[in-house]
Scaffold this motif. Structure first.
Motif, PDB file in Angstrom:
ATOM      1  N   TYR A 392       0.833  -1.202   0.000  1.00  0.00           N
ATOM      2  CA  TYR A 392       0.000   0.000   0.000  1.00  0.00           C
ATOM      3  C   TYR A 392       0.869   1.254   0.000  1.00  0.00           C
ATOM      4  CZ  TYR A 392      -3.756   3.239   1.348  1.00  0.00           C
ATOM      5  OH  TYR A 392      -4.662   4.274   1.392  1.00  0.00           O
ATOM      6  N   LEU A 393       1.786   1.362   0.953  1.00  0.00           N
ATOM      7  CA  LEU A 393       2.636   2.549   1.015  1.00  0.00           C
ATOM      8  C   LEU A 393       3.736   2.509  -0.038  1.00  0.00           C
ATOM      9  CD1 LEU A 393       2.959   3.226   4.849  1.00  0.00           C
ATOM     10  CD2 LEU A 393       1.613   4.483   3.160  1.00  0.00           C
ATOM     11  N   GLN A 394       4.167   1.339  -0.422  1.00  0.00           N
ATOM     12  CA  GLN A 394       5.166   1.258  -1.485  1.00  0.00           C
ATOM     13  C   GLN A 394       4.636   1.887  -2.770  1.00  0.00           C
ATOM     14  OE1 GLN A 394       6.103  -2.910  -1.742  1.00  0.00           O
ATOM     15  NE2 GLN A 394       7.174  -2.951   0.233  1.00  0.00           N
ATOM     16  N   GLU A 395       3.360   1.647  -3.062  1.00  0.00           N
ATOM     17  CA  GLU A 395       2.761   2.194  -4.278  1.00  0.00           C
ATOM     18  C   GLU A 395       2.134   3.572  -4.042  1.00  0.00           C
ATOM     19  OE1 GLU A 395       0.023  -0.687  -5.802  1.00  0.00           O
ATOM     20  OE2 GLU A 395       1.437  -2.347  -5.557  1.00  0.00           O
ATOM     21  N   ASN A 422      -1.735  16.066  -5.562  1.00  0.00           N
ATOM     22  CA  ASN A 422      -1.416  15.008  -4.620  1.00  0.00           C
ATOM     23  C   ASN A 422      -2.659  14.370  -4.014  1.00  0.00           C
ATOM     24  OD1 ASN A 422       1.723  15.023  -4.046  1.00  0.00           O
ATOM     25  ND2 ASN A 422       1.072  17.122  -4.402  1.00  0.00           N
ATOM     26  N   GLN A 423      -3.521  15.200  -3.441  1.00  0.00           N
ATOM     27  CA  GLN A 423      -4.612  14.642  -2.662  1.00  0.00           C
ATOM     28  C   GLN A 423      -5.634  13.914  -3.521  1.00  0.00           C
ATOM     29  OE1 GLN A 423      -4.533  14.267   0.336  1.00  0.00           O
ATOM     30  NE2 GLN A 423      -6.582  13.928   1.139  1.00  0.00           N
ATOM     31  N   VAL A 424      -5.991  14.460  -4.663  1.00  0.00           N
ATOM     32  CA  VAL A 424      -6.977  13.796  -5.512  1.00  0.00           C
ATOM     33  C   VAL A 424      -6.458  12.433  -5.964  1.00  0.00           C
ATOM     34  CG1 VAL A 424      -8.181  13.899  -7.724  1.00  0.00           C
ATOM     35  CG2 VAL A 424      -8.084  15.926  -6.254  1.00  0.00           C
ATOM     36  N   LYS A 425      -5.202  12.392  -6.359  1.00  0.00           N
ATOM     37  CA  LYS A 425      -4.628  11.115  -6.790  1.00  0.00           C
ATOM     38  C   LYS A 425      -4.567  10.117  -5.638  1.00  0.00           C
ATOM     39  CE  LYS A 425      -1.842  12.869 -10.640  1.00  0.00           C
ATOM     40  NZ  LYS A 425      -0.463  13.051 -11.176  1.00  0.00           N
ATOM     41  N   TYR A 426      -4.222  10.619  -4.448  1.00  0.00           N
ATOM     42  CA  TYR A 426      -4.166   9.694  -3.314  1.00  0.00           C
ATOM     43  C   TYR A 426      -5.546   9.156  -2.970  1.00  0.00           C
ATOM     44  CZ  TYR A 426      -3.925   7.718   1.300  1.00  0.00           C
ATOM     45  OH  TYR A 426      -4.058   6.853   2.362  1.00  0.00           O
ATOM     46  N   LEU A 427      -6.570  10.012  -2.986  1.00  0.00           N
ATOM     47  CA  LEU A 427      -7.911   9.539  -2.658  1.00  0.00           C
ATOM     48  C   LEU A 427      -8.399   8.518  -3.684  1.00  0.00           C
ATOM     49  CD1 LEU A 427      -9.636  12.842  -1.496  1.00  0.00           C
ATOM     50  CD2 LEU A 427      -8.770  10.972  -0.080  1.00  0.00           C
ATOM     51  N   GLU A 428      -8.063   8.729  -4.936  1.00  0.00           N
ATOM     52  CA  GLU A 428      -8.411   7.734  -5.954  1.00  0.00           C
ATOM     53  C   GLU A 428      -7.690   6.416  -5.690  1.00  0.00           C
ATOM     54  OE1 GLU A 428      -7.295   9.756  -9.500  1.00  0.00           O
ATOM     55  OE2 GLU A 428      -9.179  10.901  -9.656  1.00  0.00           O
ATOM     56  N   PHE A 429      -6.425   6.510  -5.340  1.00  0.00           N
ATOM     57  CA  PHE A 429      -5.643   5.310  -5.019  1.00  0.00           C
ATOM     58  C   PHE A 429      -6.222   4.606  -3.795  1.00  0.00           C
ATOM     59  CE2 PHE A 429      -2.307   3.617  -2.221  1.00  0.00           C
ATOM     60  CZ  PHE A 429      -1.771   2.622  -3.031  1.00  0.00           C
ATOM     61  N   ARG A 430      -6.507   5.364  -2.731  1.00  0.00           N
ATOM     62  CA  ARG A 430      -7.044   4.776  -1.500  1.00  0.00           C
ATOM     63  C   ARG A 430      -8.384   4.100  -1.763  1.00  0.00           C
ATOM     64  NH1 ARG A 430     -10.326   5.598   2.947  1.00  0.00           N
ATOM     65  NH2 ARG A 430      -9.356   5.192   4.988  1.00  0.00           N
ATOM     66  N   ASP A 431      -9.230   4.788  -2.510  1.00  0.00           N
ATOM     67  CA  ASP A 431     -10.551   4.234  -2.810  1.00  0.00           C
ATOM     68  C   ASP A 431     -10.433   2.905  -3.555  1.00  0.00           C
ATOM     69  OD1 ASP A 431     -13.541   4.627  -2.980  1.00  0.00           O
ATOM     70  OD2 ASP A 431     -13.063   4.545  -5.115  1.00  0.00           O
ATOM     71  N   ALA A 437     -10.218  -4.693  -1.293  1.00  0.00           N
ATOM     72  CA  ALA A 437      -9.905  -5.426  -0.069  1.00  0.00           C
ATOM     73  C   ALA A 437     -11.160  -6.103   0.486  1.00  0.00           C
ATOM     74  CB  ALA A 437      -9.331  -4.468   0.961  1.00  0.00           C
ATOM     75  N   PRO A 438     -11.001  -7.141   1.316  1.00  0.00           N
ATOM     76  CA  PRO A 438     -12.168  -7.827   1.898  1.00  0.00           C
ATOM     77  C   PRO A 438     -13.093  -6.909   2.683  1.00  0.00           C
ATOM     78  CG  PRO A 438     -10.191  -9.142   2.197  1.00  0.00           C
ATOM     79  CD  PRO A 438      -9.741  -7.830   1.638  1.00  0.00           C
ATOM     80  N   MET A 524     -10.917  17.013   5.897  1.00  0.00           N
ATOM     81  CA  MET A 524     -11.987  16.380   5.128  1.00  0.00           C
ATOM     82  C   MET A 524     -11.761  14.872   5.012  1.00  0.00           C
ATOM     83  SD  MET A 524     -12.920  19.158   2.136  1.00  0.00           S
ATOM     84  CE  MET A 524     -11.255  19.326   1.494  1.00  0.00           C
ATOM     85  N   GLU A 525     -10.520  14.456   4.868  1.00  0.00           N
ATOM     86  CA  GLU A 525     -10.235  13.023   4.781  1.00  0.00           C
ATOM     87  C   GLU A 525     -10.582  12.323   6.095  1.00  0.00           C
ATOM     88  OE1 GLU A 525      -6.423  10.137   3.770  1.00  0.00           O
ATOM     89  OE2 GLU A 525      -6.380  12.249   3.130  1.00  0.00           O
ATOM     90  N   SER A 526     -10.299  12.982   7.220  1.00  0.00           N
ATOM     91  CA  SER A 526     -10.646  12.420   8.529  1.00  0.00           C
ATOM     92  C   SER A 526     -12.158  12.331   8.705  1.00  0.00           C
ATOM     93  CB  SER A 526     -10.041  13.287   9.639  1.00  0.00           C
ATOM     94  OG  SER A 526      -8.648  13.404   9.498  1.00  0.00           O
ATOM     95  N   GLU A 527     -12.865  13.368   8.248  1.00  0.00           N
ATOM     96  CA  GLU A 527     -14.329  13.340   8.326  1.00  0.00           C
ATOM     97  C   GLU A 527     -14.905  12.250   7.435  1.00  0.00           C
ATOM     98  OE1 GLU A 527     -14.965  18.170   9.058  1.00  0.00           O
ATOM     99  OE2 GLU A 527     -15.056  17.319   7.043  1.00  0.00           O
ATOM    100  N   ASP A 528     -14.334  12.093   6.240  1.00  0.00           N
ATOM    101  CA  ASP A 528     -14.826  11.062   5.320  1.00  0.00           C
ATOM    102  C   ASP A 528     -14.645   9.668   5.907  1.00  0.00           C
ATOM    103  OD1 ASP A 528     -15.457  13.068   3.565  1.00  0.00           O
ATOM    104  OD2 ASP A 528     -13.770  12.728   2.215  1.00  0.00           O
ATOM    105  N   THR A 529     -13.519   9.447   6.587  1.00  0.00           N
ATOM    106  CA  THR A 529     -13.301   8.137   7.211  1.00  0.00           C
ATOM    107  C   THR A 529     -14.334   7.892   8.299  1.00  0.00           C
ATOM    108  OG1 THR A 529     -10.935   8.403   6.779  1.00  0.00           O
ATOM    109  CG2 THR A 529     -11.575   6.634   8.264  1.00  0.00           C
ATOM    110  N   PHE A 530     -14.674   8.930   9.058  1.00  0.00           N
ATOM    111  CA  PHE A 530     -15.744   8.785  10.049  1.00  0.00           C
ATOM    112  C   PHE A 530     -17.066   8.435   9.371  1.00  0.00           C
ATOM    113  CE2 PHE A 530     -19.397  10.812  12.104  1.00  0.00           C
ATOM    114  CZ  PHE A 530     -19.398  10.158  13.327  1.00  0.00           C
TER     115      PHE A 530
END
Length: 768
Positions: A392-395, A422-431, A437-438, A524-530
């Motif tokens: 995950y962090l490697q990529e 940075n952030q838009v690409k990371y959120l796409e990657f995270r999503d 994932a299971p 916003m990322e913290s709120e979205d995770t909540f």
């Protein structure tokens, strides 16, 4: 640090100054005798970077350094400026004077310290009355900062600008003690306090541990330094007022420390060998920058367990510099992510407080990115893909660059682009990764929230904002907040490097704004995770309530945020109030780690009879009303009880907002009708705005009067009956009593409060 050189120069300087003729009005005082007065009457305003004229009086070195006409906080500068960190960026008086500082000690005429004191003594403030209109209290007010040669003209133009500024005068004995000390040469101590042999032995053990030469140990020590460089290190069982600081030195253990001055902790220390050293803190402890971190044999064993026992290899050390410091995920890639995240979780409150008490001493723009009160929890390491999946962090590290990594970009030109890139690409990657994932089949459940492993109170945290500063404490306090955060490892580490390790208070406007904009993304990322824990159908309406207004909707669109209503929740909610149900369930999982109820602000009826004064104050707590908006952000209520005991409470004004989506024009986004008051036993915050002082039998009338406030004149009447003005004869004695109680109750965590923000209520003030 070249302390020997500094104090030798000080001794020579003092001997020269003492050769000039002067009249001594009081008996010669030693530093030890005047220091308690300086701490309680001078340091309360002259500490940290926001000390007026940079006159920082927390140590002899600060007295010697003197004052400067240059302000540290400057929101419009287009170039970085030379840092002026006391004890780091210069070591001698001539070196400080080369950086623009001027002396405040005695020369051929009276020194500035005594002349300011004399001016205040000759022109006292009107007793228990509002300050004269010409005296400004705004934290960003323009300052003249006269030199000794300019002081006569300054005092003639500003006769009310004497010290202590805008408060009740010093007691005569205090005034005479300070004047006697200043006029007799302001003699300062030549050495730092002695350290017991047992503590010196622990210091030596830690310096050996931190300077091991194998590659893994070197990388671990760098990681620890970058996260603990602001910490006040305290050895368990030692004197509660003795602390150390982790520094990088050109000299090895056993030699005098020579601090390497870099702007940021990840900057290159140079080609020569350097060493991690523990330097004793000799300054007065002020609360707003007091970040306590405990050391001991158990802590060293924990580092061994987290960082050295796991099986990982390292063939080369990563480089230093802005680019590397702007991405701790790539810098420390070889260290197990689980170990790094657990290191942060072990002392989560310390790191959250470092976001608050770090390099910044004030700044509305910096903290208007957060609501006035919200609750924080953490994604469990077993639920965090950045921890459980090495790839995950490697990529994903490439998308986790922080603004400091582009420190040399053109002024203002890359701010918005960097945020999106940075952030838009990371959120796409995270999503994409979480969908594969299971957990995408089951959703997050209560086990996905870290529970402190059954022993750690850091698992739940309440953050309070107080206009241009903030505070934090473990547990959930106050009523159910409007917003809540769930922080995972990538969020936690990025907030730290954005607001602490990578933040430069001496940086240009681009740096200041990019830090703020990036923190907007992380909120916003913290709120979205909540929201991912909430039922899918209520997520959009919760989010819409957080971001009310057309501009807030455009903000959400511009940031390409879409509430994910497809990711399932693993929780079967039993009520139609899922946010409240979720948060209270987290409290109930604590097995006694935290109080489940809040006896003043949030308490079931059958459990609310806790006795005076809580029962009376409950009438004010967690309620809306016209009266709330008139209270300052942070008030201290001192309640005199029988037997000479004083109970202290903090009244926190939780200001409501339609949204916190923008940097400026906060008043346009305020919703005063939804403001509430959170009342906490004890003291929180570093900058009290006002003191209320009542006898216990006056509590009920105090509550009734406050709840009856409907106008500024009503509030002024409450102040006259129960408040303590800056100009009241009671101001300094009560301030001393509060500081004494704080140190008795929290001997390690306590520090001097900053009174720069203490209000001066006046008719016609706008309460919103």
């Amino acid at each position: 640090m070249h302390k020997t050189r500094l104090f030798l120069q000080a001794a020579i300087l003092m001997s020269l100054l003492c050769a000039f003729p002067f009249a001594v009005r009081a008996q010669t005082q030693t530093w030890a005798e005047v220091k308690p007065i300086m701490d309680r009457r001078c340091v309360v305003c002259h500490s940290c970077y926001d000390a007026p004229c940079q006159l920082k009086l927390t140590s002899p070195m600060g007295v010697l350094r003197g004052a400067s006409k240059e302000a540290v906080y400057h929101t419009e500068r287009l170039e970085d400026v030379q840092p002026t960190r006391l004890g780091i960026d210069a070591q001698t008086v001539p070196e400080w004077q080369a950086l623009g500082f001027h002396t405040v000690l005695r020369g051929q005429d009276g020194g500035l310290l005594e002349r300011y004191l004399e001016l205040g003594h000759q022109n006292p403030m009107p007793t228990s009355a509002p300050l004269p209109a010409e005296l400004g209290l705004a934290i960003n007010r323009p300052l003249v900062c006269p030199t000794s040669n300019e002081f006569d003209a300054f005092s003639a133009a500003h006769p009310l600008a004497g010290m202590p500024y805008g408060t009740a005068p010093l007691a005569e004995a205090e005034f005479q003690a300070l004047m006697g000390w200043a006029r007799s040469g302001a003699v300062l101590p030549p050495t730092a306090p002695d350290i017991p042999d047992a503590i010196l032995a622990q210091v030596a053990d830690w310096e050996v541990f931190l300077n091991e030469r194998d590659l893994r140990s070197q990388l671990m020590s760098r990681y620890l330094y970058e996260h603990l460089f602001l910490a006040r290190l305290h050895f368990r069982g030692d004197d509660p007022r003795r602390f150390f600081q982790l520094v990088r030195s050109t000299t090895p253990p056993g030699a005098e420390i020579d601090v390497i001055a870099t702007r940021r902790p990840f900057d290159d220390p140079g080609a020569a060998p350097f060493y991690y050293r523990l330097q004793q803190v000799t300054e007065t402890i002020v609360h707003k920058e007091h970040l306590v971190y405990a050391l001991g044999p158990d802590r060293m064993a924990r580092y061994q367990q987290l960082f050295l026992d796991p099986d990982w290899t390292l063939t080369d050390l990563p480089p230093f510099g802005d680019a590397e410091g702007g991405n701790p995920f790539s810098t420390f890639m070889q260290m197990p992510a689980r170990s790094r995240y657990q290191f942060l979780l072990d002392d989560a409150l310390f790191f959250v407080r470092s976001f608050i008490r770090g390099p910044v001493c004030h700044g509305e723009t910096a903290v208007d990115v957060i609501e006035d009160r919200f609750w924080v929890s953490f994604l469990d390491p077993e639920a965090d893909l950045s921890v459980t999946d090495p790839s995950y962090l490697q990529e994903g590290a490439a998308f986790l660059e922080l603004p400091v990594s582009e420190a040399d970009a053109g002024v203002l030109g890359s701010l918005q682009g960097f945020s999106h890139k940075n952030q838009v690409k990371y959120l796409e990657f995270r999503d994409a990764r979480y969908r594969a994932a299971p957990v995408y089949q089951t959703g997050f459940d209560y086990n996905s929230i870290w529970d402190g492993d059954g022993t750690n109170t850091n698992a739940l945290i309440t953050v309070f904002r107080h206009f241009d500063n903030a505070s934090a404490m473990t547990g959930f306090h106050g009523g159910i907040p409007e917003t809540s955060w769930v922080i995972d490892f990538p969020i936690f580490e990025r907030i730290y490097y954005d607001l602490v390790a990578g933040y430069d208070v001496f940086g240009r406007v681009e740096h200041q704004l990019s830090t703020r904009l990036y923190m907007d993304e992380l909120r916003m990322e913290s709120e979205d995770t909540f929201l991912a824990f909430m039922p899918r159908d209520v997520r959009p309406q919760i989010h819409k309530h957080w971001y009310q207004g057309v501009l807030a909707e455009l903000h959400t669109y511009w940031h390409r945020r879409r509430v994910d209503d497809s990711f399932p929740t693993g929780i079967s909610f039993q009520t139609d109030q899922p946010k409240q149900e979720f948060l209270l369930t987290l409290l109930n999982r604590g097995n006694g780690l935290w109080p489940v109820t809040d006896p003043i602000n949030r308490c079931a009826a059958e459990a609310c009879q806790s006795g005076l004064p809580d029962d009376v104050l409950r009438e004010l707590a967690d309620q809306t009303g016209e009266w709330v908006k008139y209270l300052p952000d942070l008030s201290v209520l001192a309640v005199e009880q029988g037997g000479g005991e004083t109970a202290l409470f903090t009244l926190v004004h939780d200001k409501a907002h339609y949204n916190v989506a923008f940097l400026f024009d906060e008043e346009a986004r305020r919703d005063p009708a939804a403001d509430v008051l959170t009342i906490l036993p004890g003291l929180i915050g570093s900058y009290p705005n006002f003191y209320f002082h009542v006898r216990q039998d006056q509590l009920a009338p105090f509550v009734m009067v406050l709840k009856g406030v409907r106008s500024q004149s009503d509030y002024m009447a409450a102040v006259e009956q129960f408040g303590v003005r800056r100009t009241s004869p009671e101001f300094w004695p009560l301030s001393d009593r509060i500081h004494d109680l704080f140190q008795q109750q929290k001997p390690i965590q306590a520090g001097i409060f900053d009174l720069n923000r203490y209000k001066d209520p006046k008719s016609g003030d706008d309460p919103t």
